[in-house]
Scaffold this motif. Sequence first.
Motif, PDB file in Angstrom:
ATOM      1  N   ALA A 219       0.974  -1.077   0.059  1.00  0.00           N
ATOM      2  CA  ALA A 219       0.181   0.181  -0.086  1.00  0.00           C
ATOM      3  C   ALA A 219       0.813   1.463   0.328  1.00  0.00           C
ATOM      4  O   ALA A 219       2.270   1.235   0.334  1.00  0.00           O
ATOM      5  CB  ALA A 219      -0.788  -0.052   1.347  1.00  0.00           C
ATOM      6  N   PRO A 220       0.277   2.533  -0.411  1.00  0.00           N
ATOM      7  CA  PRO A 220       0.772   3.549  -0.676  1.00  0.00           C
ATOM      8  C   PRO A 220       1.509   3.847   1.160  1.00  0.00           C
ATOM      9  O   PRO A 220       1.196   2.919   1.975  1.00  0.00           O
ATOM     10  CB  PRO A 220       0.260   4.795  -0.813  1.00  0.00           C
ATOM     11  CG  PRO A 220      -1.143   3.704  -1.119  1.00  0.00           C
ATOM     12  CD  PRO A 220      -0.783   2.769  -0.575  1.00  0.00           C
ATOM     13  N   VAL A 221       2.523   4.803   0.867  1.00  0.00           N
ATOM     14  CA  VAL A 221       3.264   4.638   2.539  1.00  0.00           C
ATOM     15  C   VAL A 221       2.770   6.566   2.675  1.00  0.00           C
ATOM     16  O   VAL A 221       2.766   6.822   3.613  1.00  0.00           O
ATOM     17  CB  VAL A 221       4.968   5.254   2.688  1.00  0.00           C
ATOM     18  CG1 VAL A 221       5.188   4.056   1.955  1.00  0.00           C
ATOM     19  CG2 VAL A 221       5.274   5.862   0.774  1.00  0.00           C
ATOM     20  N   HIS A 222       2.448   7.018   1.086  1.00  0.00           N
ATOM     21  CA  HIS A 222       2.013   8.976   1.626  1.00  0.00           C
ATOM     22  C   HIS A 222       0.852   9.011   0.382  1.00  0.00           C
ATOM     23  O   HIS A 222       0.377   9.018  -0.323  1.00  0.00           O
ATOM     24  CB  HIS A 222       2.583   9.952   2.148  1.00  0.00           C
ATOM     25  CG  HIS A 222       2.820  11.618   1.807  1.00  0.00           C
ATOM     26  ND1 HIS A 222       1.937  11.892   3.247  1.00  0.00           N
ATOM     27  CD2 HIS A 222       2.383  12.021   1.238  1.00  0.00           C
ATOM     28  CE1 HIS A 222       1.401  12.647   2.833  1.00  0.00           C
ATOM     29  NE2 HIS A 222       1.706  13.303   1.512  1.00  0.00           N
ATOM     30  N   ILE A 223      -0.498   9.919   1.566  1.00  0.00           N
ATOM     31  CA  ILE A 223      -1.748  10.192   0.044  1.00  0.00           C
ATOM     32  C   ILE A 223      -1.984  11.944   0.166  1.00  0.00           C
ATOM     33  O   ILE A 223      -1.607  11.859   2.068  1.00  0.00           O
ATOM     34  CB  ILE A 223      -2.664   9.510   0.326  1.00  0.00           C
ATOM     35  CG1 ILE A 223      -2.379   8.323   0.057  1.00  0.00           C
ATOM     36  CG2 ILE A 223      -3.493   9.955  -0.248  1.00  0.00           C
ATOM     37  CD1 ILE A 223      -3.388   7.118   0.152  1.00  0.00           C
ATOM     38  N   GLY A 224      -1.148  12.610  -0.478  1.00  0.00           N
ATOM     39  CA  GLY A 224      -1.508  14.164  -0.241  1.00  0.00           C
ATOM     40  C   GLY A 224      -0.793  15.510  -0.778  1.00  0.00           C
ATOM     41  O   GLY A 224       0.506  14.609  -1.181  1.00  0.00           O
ATOM     42  N   HIS A 225      -0.405  16.194   0.586  1.00  0.00           N
ATOM     43  CA  HIS A 225       0.753  17.467   0.282  1.00  0.00           C
ATOM     44  C   HIS A 225       2.118  16.832   0.356  1.00  0.00           C
ATOM     45  O   HIS A 225       2.585  16.257   1.258  1.00  0.00           O
ATOM     46  CB  HIS A 225       0.518  18.073   0.950  1.00  0.00           C
ATOM     47  CG  HIS A 225       1.093  19.391   0.774  1.00  0.00           C
ATOM     48  ND1 HIS A 225       2.322  20.294   0.728  1.00  0.00           N
ATOM     49  CD2 HIS A 225       0.811  20.409  -0.174  1.00  0.00           C
ATOM     50  CE1 HIS A 225       2.521  21.141   0.301  1.00  0.00           C
ATOM     51  NE2 HIS A 225       1.794  21.229  -0.164  1.00  0.00           N
ATOM     52  N   PRO A 226       3.461  17.036  -0.363  1.00  0.00           N
ATOM     53  CA  PRO A 226       4.622  16.519  -1.134  1.00  0.00           C
ATOM     54  C   PRO A 226       5.403  16.496  -0.151  1.00  0.00           C
ATOM     55  O   PRO A 226       6.360  16.278   0.471  1.00  0.00           O
ATOM     56  CB  PRO A 226       4.434  16.704  -2.200  1.00  0.00           C
ATOM     57  CG  PRO A 226       3.757  17.927  -2.551  1.00  0.00           C
ATOM     58  CD  PRO A 226       2.976  17.369  -2.179  1.00  0.00           C
ATOM     59  N   GLY A 227       4.731  18.192   0.295  1.00  0.00           N
ATOM     60  CA  GLY A 227       5.514  19.068   1.579  1.00  0.00           C
ATOM     61  C   GLY A 227       6.167  18.199   2.580  1.00  0.00           C
ATOM     62  O   GLY A 227       6.730  17.942   3.283  1.00  0.00           O
ATOM     63  N   ILE A 228       4.881  17.032   3.092  1.00  0.00           N
ATOM     64  CA  ILE A 228       4.221  16.164   4.540  1.00  0.00           C
ATOM     65  C   ILE A 228       5.249  15.902   4.350  1.00  0.00           C
ATOM     66  O   ILE A 228       6.186  15.274   5.342  1.00  0.00           O
ATOM     67  CB  ILE A 228       3.239  15.892   4.602  1.00  0.00           C
ATOM     68  CG1 ILE A 228       2.021  16.464   4.662  1.00  0.00           C
ATOM     69  CG2 ILE A 228       3.479  14.441   5.688  1.00  0.00           C
ATOM     70  CD1 ILE A 228       0.870  16.625   4.726  1.00  0.00           C
ATOM     71  N   ILE A 229       5.993  15.196   3.412  1.00  0.00           N
ATOM     72  CA  ILE A 229       7.347  14.114   3.024  1.00  0.00           C
ATOM     73  C   ILE A 229       8.388  14.751   2.706  1.00  0.00           C
ATOM     74  O   ILE A 229      10.043  14.097   2.229  1.00  0.00           O
ATOM     75  CB  ILE A 229       7.043  12.704   2.539  1.00  0.00           C
ATOM     76  CG1 ILE A 229       6.605  12.721   0.672  1.00  0.00           C
ATOM     77  CG2 ILE A 229       5.931  12.066   3.735  1.00  0.00           C
ATOM     78  CD1 ILE A 229       5.803  11.604  -0.068  1.00  0.00           C
ATOM     79  N   GLY A 230       8.675  15.684   2.883  1.00  0.00           N
ATOM     80  CA  GLY A 230       9.702  16.240   2.437  1.00  0.00           C
ATOM     81  C   GLY A 230      10.633  16.822   0.618  1.00  0.00           C
ATOM     82  O   GLY A 230      11.321  17.467   0.155  1.00  0.00           O
ATOM     83  N   ILE A 231       8.609  16.416  -0.070  1.00  0.00           N
ATOM     84  CA  ILE A 231       9.260  16.967  -1.712  1.00  0.00           C
ATOM     85  C   ILE A 231       8.520  18.356  -1.394  1.00  0.00           C
ATOM     86  O   ILE A 231       8.332  19.011  -1.056  1.00  0.00           O
ATOM     87  CB  ILE A 231       8.658  16.273  -1.996  1.00  0.00           C
ATOM     88  CG1 ILE A 231       8.563  14.375  -1.797  1.00  0.00           C
ATOM     89  CG2 ILE A 231       8.702  16.855  -3.465  1.00  0.00           C
ATOM     90  CD1 ILE A 231       7.857  13.470  -2.547  1.00  0.00           C
ATOM     91  N   GLU A 232       9.468  19.094  -2.174  1.00  0.00           N
ATOM     92  CA  GLU A 232       9.605  20.788  -2.161  1.00  0.00           C
ATOM     93  C   GLU A 232       8.919  20.954  -3.552  1.00  0.00           C
ATOM     94  O   GLU A 232       7.845  21.632  -4.084  1.00  0.00           O
ATOM     95  CB  GLU A 232      10.684  21.577  -1.891  1.00  0.00           C
ATOM     96  CG  GLU A 232      10.980  21.176  -0.369  1.00  0.00           C
ATOM     97  CD  GLU A 232      12.808  22.339  -0.407  1.00  0.00           C
ATOM     98  OE1 GLU A 232      12.530  22.910  -1.351  1.00  0.00           O
ATOM     99  OE2 GLU A 232      13.065  22.253   0.690  1.00  0.00           O
ATOM    100  N   ASP A 233       9.168  20.469  -4.720  1.00  0.00           N
ATOM    101  CA  ASP A 233       8.791  20.841  -6.031  1.00  0.00           C
ATOM    102  C   ASP A 233       8.080  19.544  -6.705  1.00  0.00           C
ATOM    103  O   ASP A 233       9.202  19.184  -7.296  1.00  0.00           O
ATOM    104  CB  ASP A 233      10.301  21.488  -6.682  1.00  0.00           C
ATOM    105  CG  ASP A 233       9.778  21.711  -8.304  1.00  0.00           C
ATOM    106  OD1 ASP A 233       8.374  21.947  -8.529  1.00  0.00           O
ATOM    107  OD2 ASP A 233      10.142  22.579  -8.987  1.00  0.00           O
ATOM    108  N   LEU A 234       7.435  19.617  -7.010  1.00  0.00           N
ATOM    109  CA  LEU A 234       6.458  18.392  -7.378  1.00  0.00           C
ATOM    110  C   LEU A 234       7.073  18.232  -8.889  1.00  0.00           C
ATOM    111  O   LEU A 234       6.778  17.054 -10.058  1.00  0.00           O
ATOM    112  CB  LEU A 234       5.313  18.297  -7.542  1.00  0.00           C
ATOM    113  CG  LEU A 234       4.580  17.194  -7.725  1.00  0.00           C
ATOM    114  CD1 LEU A 234       5.154  15.834  -6.257  1.00  0.00           C
ATOM    115  CD2 LEU A 234       2.663  16.893  -7.384  1.00  0.00           C
TER     116      LEU A 234
END
Length: 649
Positions: A219-234
Amino acid sequence: MKIGCARGQNWRITAGGASPEDPGMLSVRFLKSVLPASARSLIRAGRLRAAGTSAVSQGFKQANIVIVNKQFADDFEKFCLANNGPLPLLYRSKPGEWSSPILTATSDIRTDCPQYRKYEGGNVTGNLNSLVEYTQQLKDMVTFYLGCSFSFESAVLEAGVPIRNVEQGCNVSMYKTSIPCIGIGSFQCNMVVTMRPIPVDKLEAAVQVTHPMEDAHGAPVHIGHPGIIGIEDLSSPDFGDAVEVQPGDALVFWACGVTGGEAVRSCKSPLAFTHAPGCMFITDLRSEQEVDSSCAADSETPRVFCISQNPSHYSIASVAAVEKIKALETLIQQDPGNRGIKHLLIEDELLKASLSLSHAKSVLITTGFPTHFNHQPPEETDGPPGAIAMAAMLQALKKSVVIVTDQRALKMNKKIIEEAVEQGVMKTPVPIVSFQDDGEDSALKFLCHDGNPQFPRFDHLIAIERAGMAADGNYYNARKVNIKHLVDPIDKLFQTAEDIPGIVTTGIGDGGNELGMGKVKEAVKKYIHNGDLIACDVKADFAVIAGVSNWGGYAVACALYTLNTCTIHERYLRKAVGFPKTSEMDRCIPALPTVSKEEKLLEVLVKHGIRSGKTGNLGMEVDGLLFHDTHSSMINQLMDITLGQVQSN
């Protein structure tokens, strides 16, 4: 019908609709149906060089590749086992073994990936089409075949879920994150994830299909805003291609085997190889495509819920955990005071609030309803027990907890907490603070480090049986008496939190005049006695309604325990790195509310002159209801649902 590739054809890839009969052209449609052995032959012959393998040989498992010197092999295997989400181990070769007998009938790891990466001293020093020239060095090297999310794509498509990068004819997007893997030896790195935009109404289907496919990252490890897991620029993936997100899509992140490349970089070995991101090794093993039509009713099937809009954040829990929390919610909605609270109910508010709290690291709780304005102290016995029950469980889950209360009641509440610890109601004291509205930015400075909304001190604010501000700026008890002179403006913290990304709020109440009940204000005005005047005007993200507010606090504590004993939710919390921690939850059982603990706490409150809310009696009752057997019975029933047995007194 599966088809192979005719010998001698010089295939090229086209994202268009060209048929494989057109000489020199290899269509996406053909790639989907080509058998793995034929795909490897195409790769070996140089016909698919540097091509991403998403959608190639659909229905068959693909593998990430990591090749390290044998001196690093044992540590890397341990690293994989400790980080099974991103690195599910399919096969470990012997030194110098080119084939993978349990994965393919015939293969040669030196030639069967479309492209490889070479690492020297932790640096990527080149992309290679073949490893044949390194045959001598490979004799002392071990190949690790690791599961790949491409393996679940056909099952996801069969479930009616679109895969945007396949639609757009490009590689999947891959990003480095702030999620640390469990380090082993010289292997230390953060996780890499793949991102697939999924329509919101298809989220649950995508999660349910991939959940059982643990050898393809599950299953996924995160669903939602990328910044929550440290991704700044999608728009700038670290690997692969940027995938266009469609309106109505949620961002879904799966653990990715490219994490293995980051681990190789950290190891700084003299020589190592991996596949190039997206250019996978194709096995002969079929993916798990058959999804049981009854899976949605299975107790271990995952469910998906939105727990925040600012920023967007979803969480996952099993059907069994969800149904248990729904049962808790139904139980606390009994209305012994006949206030008409059924009109205020919103489905799943307890569940969503508890899911959000489960993700929080730091929680601020407030309580205190000074309804007895003619007595000293004016507080009632409803509120503090529920607040302390939640604090005890949050502490047991290793979260930071602070209680904010009125300045005039600060000393008393500190003493109550001290005595609660002495009586064994909670394990360690909780800091008690007050808030004063000293200026325009006072709430922002209280909630955030240096008043910067990018750095909130708290992830979640909870108000339980806390006097809430009405539309006219006053605070009223149920009898329409204005008690504003006894209430500090803690409401302003909730109002300010609305504009701070990352802070979620919950209000727990039983009459509609409590902080947070602004979410159901119109129903309060219409159905609750005196509601047109007393209704709280300040809303919370979640409004948990209970017959007695303490019951709502007890239910939150029970729901948090339930979620953290749910293997599906617990895996999502730890992002599929490390080892399951549900077995450690036995240490949290003492933090659950029990009749004995709550009776002791009520005795402490009475000792300090705190009275029953409805009657003003100074005795063992809350809201005019005797502790025995009304509240004791509720606690036992909550424990019966949570643990499956009634706790003894």
